[in-house]
Design a protein around this motif. Structure first.
Motif: not given
Ligand code: SAM
Length: 287
Positions: A30, A87, A155
Motif C-alpha cells: 500500500t 476527510t 481509493d
C-alpha cells in the motif's frame, strides 16, 4: 482489578520480528509506513481483527492474510482498518480556491467543452463531491452549462468507496458546505439527520478502486485537475516522488496537480512548474 476480570482481553504485544514482517507487507502493498510511533495503532488494529476472527497469533494471522482467496478478502477489510480515512468537505480552503481560479480561466475560453478532474485517495467522498459542487456552481455563475465535466474518484479501500458512492452525510459532516450549496445540491432524508447528494451531481463522479502503488495500470489521463491531499503523508520520500511523477504524467498540458502543503519536499519534474498560489502546494504541466 485486572482487565481480564472485566472480560476485556489486553492487546497481545507484537514482537519486533512480527512488527517488521507486518510493516514490510503493508508498505510493499500500500505504500503506508508504520514507524515505531504508529506501532501501537498497528498492534491494536491487528489484534482487534484477530480477536474478531479468533486468531490468537500475529504469525498465524499473517499466514492467513497472505494465502488464498480468503486471505485476499481479509486483506480488503484490513486495509480499510489500517488506513486513516479522515476527510471533510472543502478541506484546506486555499487548495479549492486555487482550483476555482484555474477552472475560471479554463471556462473563460469559449472553445472549452469538457473538464476532467481526479480525486486520488478520495476516502468517503467529501473531496470529489466538493469538487463537483465547485464546478456546478461555476458552470452556473459563468453560464457555461454547455460544458461537460467528469470527476474520477479513486481509493485503495473498497468499504470506504462503498460509503462514498452512497453520498449520504450527517449534519456534522456537512459543516464545511456553504448553506446555499446544501440547499441546492442535497436532499434531507426522512430521518432528519442525514443529507444525500443529488443524483445528477453523483452521476458526475465515477468511483473506482485504485492503489496509488499501481498507477502504471491506471487508465486515466488528460486531467485538468488532479487533487491528491493527505494521502501520501505516510509514504516514504522515494515512493511519494514516484506517485507524484505518475500523477504528473496524467495531466493535460496546462493542467494542475494539487498536493497537501508540505507533503512532498524538494521535488522537481521536467514537465511541471510550481504554481505560485498562497498556502498551497501545486504544479502545472507545461509541456
Ligand atoms: C486521510 S484520507 C484523505 C482523504 C482526502 N484526500 C482528504 O484530503 O480529505 C487518506 C485516504 O487515502 C487512501 N489511501 C491510502 N493509501 C492508499 C493507496 N496506496 N492508494 C490509494 N489510496 C490510498 C485511504 O484509504 C484514505 O481513504
Amino acid at each position: 482489578m485486572a482487565l481480564e476480570d472485566w472480560g476485556i482481553k489486553p492487546v497481545v504485544p507484537i514482537s519486533d520480528e512480527q512488527f517488521a514482517l507486518w510493516q514490510g507487507l503493508i508498505e510493499s502493498r500500500t505504500g503506508m509506513t508504520f514507524t515505531q510511533t504508529r506501532r501501537p495503532f498497528l498492534e491494536i488494529s491487528l489484534s482487534t481483527r484477530m480477536r474478531e476472527i479468533t486468531i490468537e497469533d500475529y504469525d498465524a494471522y499473517y499466514q492467513f492474510v497472505v494465502s488464498g482467496a480468503r486471505g485476499e478478502r481479509e486483506w480488503v477489510l484490513l486495509v480499510d482498518r489500517l488506513a486513516v480515512q479522515e476527510t471533510s468537505f472543502f478541506r484546506h480552503a486555499s487548495s479549492y480556491a486555487l482550483v476555482e481560479t484555474h477552472l475560471k480561466s479554463l471556462l473563460a475560453k469559449p472553445q472549452m467543452s469538457s473538464i476532467n478532474l481526479w480525486s486520488a485517495g478520495c476516502s468517503t467522498g467529501e473531496e470529489p463531491y466538493s469538487l463537483a459542487l465547485l464546478v456546478e456552481d461555476l458552470l452556473e455563475t459563468m453560464q457555461r452549462q454547455d460544458v461537460f465535466y467528469g470527476i474520477t474518484a479513486t481509493d485503495i479501500s473498497l468499504p470506504t468507496l462503498a460509503k462514498a458512492k452512497l453520498g449520504v452525510y450527517n449534519e456534522r459532516k456537512l459543516h464545511g458546505v456553504p448553506e446555499k450549496m446544501r440547499e441546492h445540491f442535497f436532499t434531507q432524508l426522512v430521518n432528519q439527520r442525514d443529507w444525500q447528494i443529488d443524483a445528477h451531481l453523483k452521476a458526475r463522479v465515477a468511483f473506482a478502486q485504485l492503489n496509488l502503488m499501481e498507477l502504471d495500470k491506471a487508465p486515466f489521463g488528460d486531467m485538468d485537475v488532479i487533487f491528491c491531499q493527505n494521502v501520501l503523508i505516510y509514504f516514504r520520500r522515494f515512493r511519494k516522488r514516484d506517485v507524484v511523477s505518475h500523477l504528473a504524467a496524467r495531466l493535460q498540458v496546462g493542467g494542475i496537480l494539487v498536493l497537501g502543503v508540505g507533503e512532498v519536499m524538494d521535488w522537481q519534474h521536467p514537465l511541471l512548474e510550481r504554481v505560485d498560489y498562497p498556502d498551497t502546494l501545486a504544479y502545472r504541466r507545461i509541456k
